[in-house]
Design a protein around this motif. Structure first.
Motif, PDB file in Angstrom:
ATOM      1  N   ARG A  48      -5.839  73.157  48.515  1.00  0.00           N
ATOM      2  CA  ARG A  48      -6.522  74.429  48.783  1.00  0.00           C
ATOM      3  C   ARG A  48      -6.996  74.549  50.226  1.00  0.00           C
ATOM      4  N   ARG A  49      -7.316  73.427  50.855  1.00  0.00           N
ATOM      5  CA  ARG A  49      -7.722  73.489  52.259  1.00  0.00           C
ATOM      6  C   ARG A  49      -6.580  73.984  53.130  1.00  0.00           C
ATOM      7  N   LEU A  50      -5.368  73.509  52.862  1.00  0.00           N
ATOM      8  CA  LEU A  50      -4.215  73.974  53.621  1.00  0.00           C
ATOM      9  C   LEU A  50      -4.014  75.471  53.415  1.00  0.00           C
ATOM     10  N   SER A  51      -4.176  75.954  52.195  1.00  0.00           N
ATOM     11  CA  SER A  51      -4.015  77.379  51.912  1.00  0.00           C
ATOM     12  C   SER A  51      -5.049  78.209  52.666  1.00  0.00           C
ATOM     13  N   LEU A  52      -6.297  77.776  52.637  1.00  0.00           N
ATOM     14  CA  LEU A  52      -7.358  78.525  53.314  1.00  0.00           C
ATOM     15  C   LEU A  52      -7.168  78.505  54.816  1.00  0.00           C
ATOM     16  N   ASN A  53      -6.829  77.344  55.355  1.00  0.00           N
ATOM     17  CA  ASN A  53      -6.575  77.262  56.791  1.00  0.00           C
ATOM     18  C   ASN A  53      -5.381  78.116  57.195  1.00  0.00           C
ATOM     19  N   SER A  54      -4.373  78.154  56.345  1.00  0.00           N
ATOM     20  CA  SER A  54      -3.209  78.981  56.626  1.00  0.00           C
ATOM     21  C   SER A  54      -3.589  80.461  56.679  1.00  0.00           C
ATOM     22  N   ALA A  55      -4.471  80.893  55.779  1.00  0.00           N
ATOM     23  CA  ALA A  55      -4.921  82.284  55.779  1.00  0.00           C
ATOM     24  C   ALA A  55      -5.671  82.610  57.069  1.00  0.00           C
ATOM     25  N   LEU A  56      -6.529  81.693  57.512  1.00  0.00           N
ATOM     26  CA  LEU A  56      -7.270  81.917  58.751  1.00  0.00           C
ATOM     27  C   LEU A  56      -6.341  81.907  59.964  1.00  0.00           C
ATOM     28  N   LEU A  57      -5.370  81.003  59.966  1.00  0.00           N
ATOM     29  CA  LEU A  57      -4.403  80.966  61.065  1.00  0.00           C
ATOM     30  C   LEU A  57      -3.542  82.226  61.085  1.00  0.00           C
ATOM     31  N   TYR A  58      -3.185  82.723  59.913  1.00  0.00           N
ATOM     32  CA  TYR A  58      -2.435  83.987  59.866  1.00  0.00           C
ATOM     33  C   TYR A  58      -3.264  85.121  60.448  1.00  0.00           C
ATOM     34  N   THR A  59      -4.547  85.166  60.108  1.00  0.00           N
ATOM     35  CA  THR A  59      -5.424  86.205  60.642  1.00  0.00           C
ATOM     36  C   THR A  59      -5.472  86.150  62.162  1.00  0.00           C
ATOM     37  N   LEU A  60      -5.614  84.947  62.705  1.00  0.00           N
ATOM     38  CA  LEU A  60      -5.623  84.790  64.157  1.00  0.00           C
ATOM     39  C   LEU A  60      -4.289  85.197  64.766  1.00  0.00           C
ATOM     40  N   ALA A  61      -3.200  84.742  64.160  1.00  0.00           N
ATOM     41  CA  ALA A  61      -1.873  85.022  64.712  1.00  0.00           C
ATOM     42  C   ALA A  61      -1.566  86.508  64.691  1.00  0.00           C
ATOM     43  N   PHE A  62      -1.885  87.179  63.589  1.00  0.00           N
ATOM     44  CA  PHE A  62      -1.597  88.611  63.503  1.00  0.00           C
ATOM     45  C   PHE A  62      -2.337  89.380  64.589  1.00  0.00           C
ATOM     46  N   ASN A  63      -3.626  89.110  64.727  1.00  0.00           N
ATOM     47  CA  ASN A  63      -4.420  89.892  65.667  1.00  0.00           C
ATOM     48  C   ASN A  63      -4.109  89.544  67.114  1.00  0.00           C
ATOM     49  N   LEU A  64      -3.798  88.283  67.394  1.00  0.00           N
ATOM     50  CA  LEU A  64      -3.374  87.935  68.743  1.00  0.00           C
ATOM     51  C   LEU A  64      -2.024  88.577  69.080  1.00  0.00           C
ATOM     52  N   THR A  65      -1.129  88.614  68.097  1.00  0.00           N
ATOM     53  CA  THR A  65       0.165  89.258  68.325  1.00  0.00           C
ATOM     54  C   THR A  65      -0.007  90.753  68.563  1.00  0.00           C
ATOM     55  N   PHE A  66      -0.882  91.380  67.791  1.00  0.00           N
ATOM     56  CA  PHE A  66      -1.124  92.804  68.005  1.00  0.00           C
ATOM     57  C   PHE A  66      -1.744  93.047  69.380  1.00  0.00           C
ATOM     58  N   PHE A  67      -2.634  92.151  69.799  1.00  0.00           N
ATOM     59  CA  PHE A  67      -3.217  92.271  71.134  1.00  0.00           C
ATOM     60  C   PHE A  67      -2.133  92.158  72.207  1.00  0.00           C
ATOM     61  N   VAL A  68      -1.226  91.200  72.037  1.00  0.00           N
ATOM     62  CA  VAL A  68      -0.120  91.059  72.990  1.00  0.00           C
ATOM     63  C   VAL A  68       0.697  92.342  73.050  1.00  0.00           C
ATOM     64  N   GLN A  69       0.984  92.920  71.886  1.00  0.00           N
ATOM     65  CA  GLN A  69       1.751  94.161  71.854  1.00  0.00           C
ATOM     66  C   GLN A  69       1.059  95.263  72.637  1.00  0.00           C
ATOM     67  N   GLU A  70      -0.235  95.465  72.385  1.00  0.00           N
ATOM     68  CA  GLU A  70      -0.946  96.541  73.063  1.00  0.00           C
ATOM     69  C   GLU A  70      -1.137  96.244  74.542  1.00  0.00           C
ATOM     70  N   LEU A  71      -1.378  94.971  74.881  1.00  0.00           N
ATOM     71  CA  LEU A  71      -1.552  94.611  76.287  1.00  0.00           C
ATOM     72  C   LEU A  71      -0.295  94.918  77.089  1.00  0.00           C
ATOM     73  N   PHE A  72       0.876  94.612  76.516  1.00  0.00           N
ATOM     74  CA  PHE A  72       2.116  94.852  77.253  1.00  0.00           C
ATOM     75  C   PHE A  72       2.607  96.293  77.116  1.00  0.00           C
ATOM     76  N   LEU A  73       1.936  97.084  76.312  1.00  0.00           N
ATOM     77  CA  LEU A  73       2.115  98.530  76.382  1.00  0.00           C
ATOM     78  C   LEU A  73       1.295  99.119  77.528  1.00  0.00           C
ATOM     79  N   VAL A  74       0.191  98.449  77.852  1.00  0.00           N
ATOM     80  CA  VAL A  74      -0.716  98.938  78.885  1.00  0.00           C
ATOM     81  C   VAL A  74      -0.288  98.495  80.280  1.00  0.00           C
ATOM     82  N   LEU A  75       0.088  97.211  80.430  1.00  0.00           N
ATOM     83  CA  LEU A  75       0.330  96.675  81.768  1.00  0.00           C
ATOM     84  C   LEU A  75       1.400  97.426  82.555  1.00  0.00           C
ATOM     85  N   PRO A  76       2.569  97.752  81.966  1.00  0.00           N
ATOM     86  CA  PRO A  76       3.540  98.508  82.771  1.00  0.00           C
ATOM     87  C   PRO A  76       3.008  99.870  83.203  1.00  0.00           C
ATOM     88  N   LYS A  77       2.215 100.491  82.365  1.00  0.00           N
ATOM     89  CA  LYS A  77       1.647 101.803  82.722  1.00  0.00           C
ATOM     90  C   LYS A  77       0.615 101.645  83.835  1.00  0.00           C
TER      91      LYS A  77
END
Length: 307
Positions: A48-77
């Motif tokens: 269960r620890r691996l499952s919970l840690n995986s959920a937290l890592l997914y949360t971090l990865a999703f939001n960091l990826t979304f930040f990367v997407q928006e950041l590179f939409l902004v920088l060229p502009k």
């Protein structure tokens, strides 16, 4: 007609394909029921620890990826004369006009694919702890699955990010259909390519000894945690219309997970090389997620102007 063709392709890739793959696994399990049952009888209890840690890592990865997407939409502009962009926690905006602004709406998806591919390349090196490798898996997953469906959406919607880029490039119906077909076809390949590194996170050979064990481990290590992590992303994206708060994270999770879960049974020859997660790792990941949430809501939500 273009929309109908792309919808049919999407249905085949996201529904029919995983169902057929899962059905093949069910038939395989029935054909090897006795041997599989003997292996599964000695399977260790749910980590269960691996499952919970995986959920937290997914949360971090999703939001960091979304930040990367928006950041590179902004920088060229920000580097384009006449455009004054602002970065938010769940979006970006800009003032001014320039013909290249529409083209730059495709730069975010390109950036997430590049980051995802770099993380997948790093996974090929058999080094790193269980937590770091699981983070790389989720970064690769979120980067690919955030970008590829956008190609299909852009092919039928000029108002979407990639739709604006396609309109700038003057892509006709044939080019749009081809791009959508290639992107949809890439989804199962991208998702299934992560199965081996996922299964290698098992801390005991018995966890992945047979088709049923592998299916169960992937559900515990990836599918269930990603669904929980998707729910945990909601506070990062509020306030905004529900379709952006909930629907986008849901499609990122489901479009690839159906293939990962359906195909877990068929991967063989993987060595269990994962180590047990440290007791304090869950608290550390929870604090990291909470810190990122504060950055999103306190720093990014008011907006950061890039001019």
């Amino acid at each position: 007609m273009l929309g109908s063709a792309i919808a049919a392709l999407a249905g085949g890739v996201l529904l029919v394909g995983p169902v057929l793959l899962a059905l093949a696994g069910v038939l395989r399990l029935r054909g090897a029921a006795s041997a599989s049952a003997a292996r599964d009888a000695v399977a260790p209890p749910w980590n269960r620890r691996l499952s919970l840690n995986s959920a937290l890592l997914y949360t971090l990865a999703f939001n960091l990826t979304f930040f990367v997407q928006e950041l590179f939409l902004v920088l060229p502009k920000a580097l384009t004369p006449g455009l004054r962009p602002t970065l938010f926690h769940n979006n970006h905006a800009w003032q001014g006009e320039h013909p290249l602004a529409a083209l730059f709406q495709g730069s975010g998806a390109v950036a997430t694919v590049v980051v995802a591919s770099l993380c997948a390349w790093r996974l090929r090196r058999p080094r790193g702890g269980t937590g770091s490798r699981l983070f790389l898996i989720w970064m690769a997953y979120c980067g690919w699955l955030m970008a590829l469906p956008q190609v299909a959406i852009g092919a039928i919607s000029d108002g979407s990010d990639l739709g604006m880029a396609m309109r700038y490039l003057q892509w006709g119906p044939a080019a749009r259909l081809c791009a959508a077909a290639l992107a949809l076809a890439a989804i199962p390949f991208a998702a299934l390519s992560l199965l081996r590194p996922l299964l290698a996170l098992a801390d005991a050979p018995e966890r992945i000894a047979g088709p049923a064990a592998r299916t169960r481990f992937v559900f515990q290590c990836a599918t269930l945690p990603a669904l929980l992590g998707t729910a945990l992303t909601v506070p990062f994206r509020m306030p905004r219309e529900w379709i952006e708060v909930a629907l986008l994270p849901a499609w990122v999770a489901l479009f690839g997970l159906v293939w990962i879960q359906a195909g877990a049974w068929r991967v063989q020859g993987v060595r269990a090389g994962g180590a047990a997660m440290r007791p304090g790792s869950t608290l550390g990941l929870a604090l990291a997620a909470a810190g990122l949430l504060l950055v999103f809501q306190l720093l990014l939500r008011p907006g950061i102007a890039f001019y």
